[in-house]
Design a protein around this motif. Structure first.
Motif, PDB file in Angstrom:
ATOM      1  N   UNK A   1       0.768  -0.999  -0.151  1.00 17.89           N
ATOM      2  CA  UNK A   1       0.184   0.096  -0.537  1.00 17.89           C
ATOM      3  C   UNK A   1       0.831   1.379   0.174  1.00 17.89           C
ATOM      4  N   UNK A   2       2.528   1.133   0.543  1.00 15.67           N
ATOM      5  CA  UNK A   2       2.467   2.263   1.058  1.00 15.67           C
ATOM      6  C   UNK A   2       3.529   2.179  -0.800  1.00 15.67           C
ATOM      7  N   UNK A   3       3.819   0.990  -1.449  1.00 15.15           N
ATOM      8  CA  UNK A   3       4.773   1.338  -2.483  1.00 15.15           C
ATOM      9  C   UNK A   3       3.757   1.951  -3.837  1.00 15.15           C
ATOM     10  N   UNK A   4       2.765   1.971  -3.373  1.00 10.46           N
ATOM     11  CA  UNK A   4       1.833   1.897  -5.114  1.00 10.46           C
ATOM     12  C   UNK A   4       0.870   3.573  -4.070  1.00 10.46           C
ATOM     13  N   UNK A   5       1.293   4.016  -2.698  1.00 10.38           N
ATOM     14  CA  UNK A   5       1.157   4.960  -3.256  1.00 10.38           C
ATOM     15  C   UNK A   5       1.428   6.804  -2.375  1.00 10.38           C
ATOM     16  N   UNK A   6       3.113   6.431  -3.199  1.00  8.98           N
ATOM     17  CA  UNK A   6       3.462   7.504  -3.197  1.00  8.98           C
ATOM     18  C   UNK A   6       5.136   7.624  -4.175  1.00  8.98           C
ATOM     19  N   UNK A   7       5.673   8.710  -4.354  1.00  4.93           N
ATOM     20  CA  UNK A   7       6.855   8.697  -5.653  1.00  4.93           C
ATOM     21  C   UNK A   7       7.683   8.085  -5.453  1.00  4.93           C
ATOM     22  N   UNK A   8       8.386   6.823  -5.407  1.00  3.73           N
ATOM     23  CA  UNK A   8       8.891   5.992  -4.811  1.00  3.73           C
ATOM     24  C   UNK A   8      10.524   6.811  -4.300  1.00  3.73           C
ATOM     25  N   UNK A   9      11.159   7.159  -5.290  1.00  5.80           N
ATOM     26  CA  UNK A   9      11.897   8.667  -4.226  1.00  5.80           C
ATOM     27  C   UNK A   9      12.078   9.342  -4.434  1.00  5.80           C
ATOM     28  N   UNK A  10      13.033  10.563  -3.940  1.00  9.19           N
ATOM     29  CA  UNK A  10      12.856  11.855  -4.772  1.00  9.19           C
ATOM     30  C   UNK A  10      14.722  12.108  -4.847  1.00  9.19           C
ATOM     31  N   UNK A  11      14.579  12.921  -6.129  1.00 10.79           N
ATOM     32  CA  UNK A  11      16.563  12.367  -6.348  1.00 10.79           C
ATOM     33  C   UNK A  11      16.718  14.057  -6.648  1.00 10.79           C
ATOM     34  N   UNK A  12      18.018  15.009  -6.003  1.00 10.11           N
ATOM     35  CA  UNK A  12      18.486  15.978  -6.181  1.00 10.11           C
ATOM     36  C   UNK A  12      20.112  15.613  -7.051  1.00 10.11           C
ATOM     37  N   UNK A  13      20.615  16.633  -7.727  1.00  8.50           N
ATOM     38  CA  UNK A  13      21.233  16.742  -8.669  1.00  8.50           C
ATOM     39  C   UNK A  13      22.660  16.767  -7.476  1.00  8.50           C
ATOM     40  N   UNK A  14      23.959  16.978  -7.253  1.00 10.16           N
ATOM     41  CA  UNK A  14      25.014  16.869  -6.873  1.00 10.16           C
ATOM     42  C   UNK A  14      25.390  18.158  -7.145  1.00 10.16           C
TER      43      UNK A  14
END
Length: 881
Positions: free
Chosen positions: A111-124
């Motif tokens: 349930x948590x897996x299908x209701x959020x945006x996986x991961x959040x990435x920012x450039x170094x």
């Protein structure tokens, strides 16, 4: 602004997950714990910020919830019939709950897996080399990511209702570029265990569920389980079970060479007095079956009597249990299936623990991602934040802990399966406690189900064992029998037999009603086709009993006290059985027996099918009747040579070759050798000096030249040679001066020698159904003749000399070619039976009226011929009758 919108959506995801948990997974728990809980934060924030009314927010939330997979969809995997719980030991129940917990962990993670945006990435961003311009930045806190700072600022903004001042490094990346980087880094940089752990947990849990319940669904096993449960419940609830367990089963000792009554008795014999239990030492004993609920069961002082309907239901249960036992004990599919699914679960446990222990550390909060997308985004290195990593790591640890407990319980169940043989089950404890000593031990799948049943409640097995006992079944049969056959009903069946004795005839009953022993006037007891017959001590109440007839009773048991009584009073015994080897041994101990009739329905070969034990104890035996298949006369017949007066042998068409034992029967007065395939009169007969009657009917005699030797039998008065192939009567028949009765019917005789009529003492002469054409006039010499039968010959003329036999009472002339009847018939004043049917007579002589003893009922003639008589004659013969 795009970045801040993304952060805000991420915060909404956490709020949504909380709402999902509150409204979907644990609604009953939260309602019980927080009966006055406030609406979800998403709805509150929607109302406060004016981003839509509460109803639209609720609709959105319900729409998202419906898109998920509810736990109820998997209900049918674990759903089993409530009755099957008796076959689930404690470890199966415990692992079922563990499996549900593991499934909830997997479902929650999914349930948590299908209701959020996986991961959040920012450039170094490298400040010295970046070509892009950056905004003034605030000093970051140590060990705090940009996402955490943004979330902290967003939370403060919600509380203070003040706009947030944008801070950070400008990256010049738009929303689509962030989405692209997030998706690519999720697929490429995130470890597979971190991505698929929730799905694996759910799949493994479903596999555990299917392994635990497969044998309840598989057709080859579920049918046996359902049948067993249905029979078990009926046995447990049957009133007969309570009655049988509450009574102390005590039986009379019976006799048969020291064997125990609890052993399987040989058909037709009586079991013995030993004490060895069945199966002792061959089958391992099961665990103690004491139960707390049993105390109340045995504490009852009185037991209600079963009504007729309850008795019939219990009787049907015995039959069901017998058939079920035969069906289930044939194989071990249930045991094999249970072992296989247990082993499969343990292998699954090993696999899960192996790979989970190896990859649990790969679930990290921070993920470094290197992508060759600089030409697209301007960056190649990204720092990603897996928001659910910390939560997933805890879930995986919890899941592995559940699996470890599951595995330990599975190891115990495997130890239980192999620490002793579960294909054998002994009721030794039940036999000792209830005194029902004939409860058999069972094996294969039947034994395995009883072992499982003991893990639930041993009382079930104990109550089920009642319906495996033959003693219990006999008691129930007796109870039902007594209900049906009351004393009044039995008394109506009393009648006098041909010998004038008061006889009770019972036919095709399951046993002997107790009311029989209250009918003290019984002199003859005739029991026919009773499969399990026990002659109890109560037989001693029948003081007038002298005759006992047992026909078609394959299993006969006589209690010791009853046998003592029969030895003293029984005079006549008739036994009919299918196998001669089933002849009860107690028969040879009836010392006061005078007449013994042994009838076998089998047709053995070579004389092996019929044997007799020594008859020395039968000191008063006068009549012996043997019907069977023998090649020689039993040697034991000579044991009663000193007092045996009549011997009858019906050999069912088998040739009786050896008759040497006959020579020793010096006191024999009557000898009947019927259907023995004899071609000549046996020479052993000629040494029987006291013989008075000789019957050789239904043999293969073609010549009776040996009849001359019969002149030495001075006491011989009756000779019966019916149904043979005799073609002529030898002339030396005249030597049989003492002969009074001669039966030669149904042979091939064509001529009657005049020497035959020299036997002047003949009183009965039967020559029916031969080929005789002429009766010699010498027949008139037989002045003592009472019965003359010439039926079924080829006579056309009857000599008048026949009517000189003035003592004739029976004259049979039917089936010949007579056209007239002489008027001299009037001389037969004692004639009471005249047969004339089947003759071409035109009229009857009116002189029949002078036959004083003749009546219409004794005149056997066609009606039309009888009507030719004058009315006065018919009146004299009693036509009105």
């Amino acid at each position: 602004m795009l970045f801040m919108r993304k952060v805000r959506r991420d915060y909404d995801v956490f709020i949504l997950c909380d709402d999902v948990m509150r409204s979907f997974f644990f609604p009953q728990l939260l309602t019980h714990v927080y009966p006055h809980s406030t609406p979800s934060p998403v709805l509150l924030r929607a109302r406060q910020e004016g981003r839509g009314d509460a109803s639209s927010a609720e609709a959105t939330l319900q729409k998202r919830i419906k898109m998920m997979i509810p736990v109820g969809e998997f209900k049918h995997f674990t759903e089993t019939k409530p009755a099957f719980r008796v076959l689930k030991p404690w470890w199966d129940v415990f692992t079922d709950y563990l499996t549900i917990a593991m499934l909830m962990v997997g479902m929650f993670g999914c349930t948590l897996q299908v209701t959020q945006d996986k991961i959040l990435c920012l450039p170094k961003v490298n400040a010295q080399s970046t070509p892009f311009q950056s905004f003034p930045r605030a000093q970051p806190h140590n060990n705090i990511s940009i996402t955490a700072l943004v979330l902290q600022g967003r939370s403060t903004a919600y509380k203070n209702k003040t706009p947030i001042k944008t801070q950070g490094v400008k990256t010049n990346m738009d929303y689509q570029q962030y989405n692209y980087v997030n998706q690519v880094c999720y697929e490429g940089a995130l470890h597979w265990y971190a991505k698929y752990f929730p799905y694996l947990a759910m799949i493994h849990s479903l596999v555990f569920i299917m392994c635990s319940n497969f044998w309840f669904k598989f057709p080859g096993t579920s049918s046996k389980l359902e049948h067993f449960i249905s029979v078990l419940v009926k046995c447990f609830e049957s009133p007969w079970t309570t009655r049988a367990l509450s009574e102390t089963v005590s039986g009379e000792t019976v006799v048969d060479g020291g064997k125990d009554e609890q052993e399987q008795p040989c058909p037709g014999s009586v079991t013995g007095t030993g004490t060895t239990g069945p199966g002792e030492g061959s089958i391992s004993k099961s665990q103690s079956v004491k139960s707390i609920s049993e105390k109340g069961l045995f504490g009852k002082a009185s037991i209600s009597v079963l009504d007729k309907q309850e008795g019939e239901q219990a009787k049907a249960l015995f039959e069901k249990v017998k058939k079920f036992r035969l069906h289930v004990e044939e194989g071990d599919i249930l045991y094999t299936m249970y072992v296989r699914q247990t082993v499969l679960k343990l292998l699954k446990f090993v696999v899960i623990v192996a790979y989970s222990g190896r990859f649990m550390s790969e679930v990290r909060f921070t993920v470094h991602c290197h992508l060759d997308v600089r030409h697209v985004t301007g960056y190649s290195d990204f720092l990603c934040n897996h928001a659910m990593a910390h939560f997933f790591s805890k879930l995986s640890a919890c899941y592995v802990a559940f699996v470890l407990v599951y595995g330990m319980v599975g190891l115990y169940s495997l130890y239980w399966l192999f620490r002793r043989s579960l294909k054998e089950y002994s009721f030794e404890y039940v036999r000792q406690e209830t005194s029902i000593g004939d409860i058999p031990d069972v094996r294969n799948d039947f034994a395995f189900m009883l072992h499982l049943l003991d893990q639930y409640d041993p009382l079930y097995s104990k109550r089920f064992a009642v319906f495996l006992s033959e003693v219990s079944e006999n008691k129930l049969t007796q109870l039902n029998l007594n209900h049906e056959w009351t004393i009044e009903k039995l008394r109506k069946r009393l009648a006098h037999n041909p010998d004038g004795r008061m006889e009770l005839h019972l036919f095709m009953l399951p046993g002997l009603p107790d009311g029989v022993f209250e009918l003290l006037e019984i002199e003859s007891l005739r029991l026919e086709l009773i499969p399990d017959l026990t002659i109890p001590l109560a037989t001693a109440q029948l003081a007038n009993l002298v005759e006992l007839s047992l026909q078609g009773c394959p299993r006969i048991k006589v209690q010791t006290s009853a046998l003592t009584f029969l030895r003293d009073v029984l005079r006549i015994l008739r036994l009919r059985f299918s196998d001669p080897r089933d002849l009860p041994v107690w028969v040879y101990s009836l010392r006061n027996l005078e007449e013994l009739y042994l009838m076998s329905d089998s047709t053995g070969e070579g004389g092996r099918a019929f044997t007799l034990e020594p008859l020395r104890e039968l000191k008063r035996l006068r009549v012996l009747f043997i019907k069977g298949s023998m090649s020689k006369l039993p040697a034991s017949v000579s044991d009663v040579a000193g007092h045996l007066q009549k011997l009858t042998v019906e050999n069912e068409g088998t040739r009786l070759v050896v008759l040497n034992s006959l020579k020793k029967l010096a006191c024999l007065a009557e000898l009947e050798l019927v259907r023995c395939d004899l071609e000549r009169i046996p020479h052993a007969v000629f040494s029987l000096g006291n013989l008075q009657e000789l019957e050789l009917r239904e043999n293969a005699l073609r010549s009776i030249e040996e009849i001359l030797s019969l002149q030495h039998l001075r006491k011989l008065t009756s000779l019966k040679l019916w149904n043979n192939h005799i073609a002529s009567i030898p002339e030396h028949v005249r030597r049989l001066q003492q002969l009074e009765r001669l039966y030669l019917s149904r042979n091939r005789i064509t001529v009657l020698p005049s020497q035959l009529f020299n036997c002047t003492k003949l009183r009965v002469l039967d020559l029916a159904h031969n080929e005789i054409r002429i009766v010699p006039p010498d027949v008139g010499v037989l002045q003592n003749l009472i019965h003359l039968s010439l039926t079924g010959n080829k006579l056309e003329i009857l000599p008048d000399e026949v009517f000189f036999c003035r003592r004739l009472k029976t004259l049979r002339l039917g089936g010949n070619g007579l056209t007239t009847l002489s008027a001299k018939v009037m001389q037969l004043s004692q004639l009471s039976l005249l047969e004339l049917r089947g003759n071409p007579l035109e009229a009857l002589p009116i002189e029949l009226a002078s036959c004083a003893s003749l009546r219409r009922a004794g005149l056997l003639v066609e009606n039309e011929i009888y009507e030719t008589l004058p009315h006065e004659v018919r009146s004299a013969l009693g036509s009105a009758d």
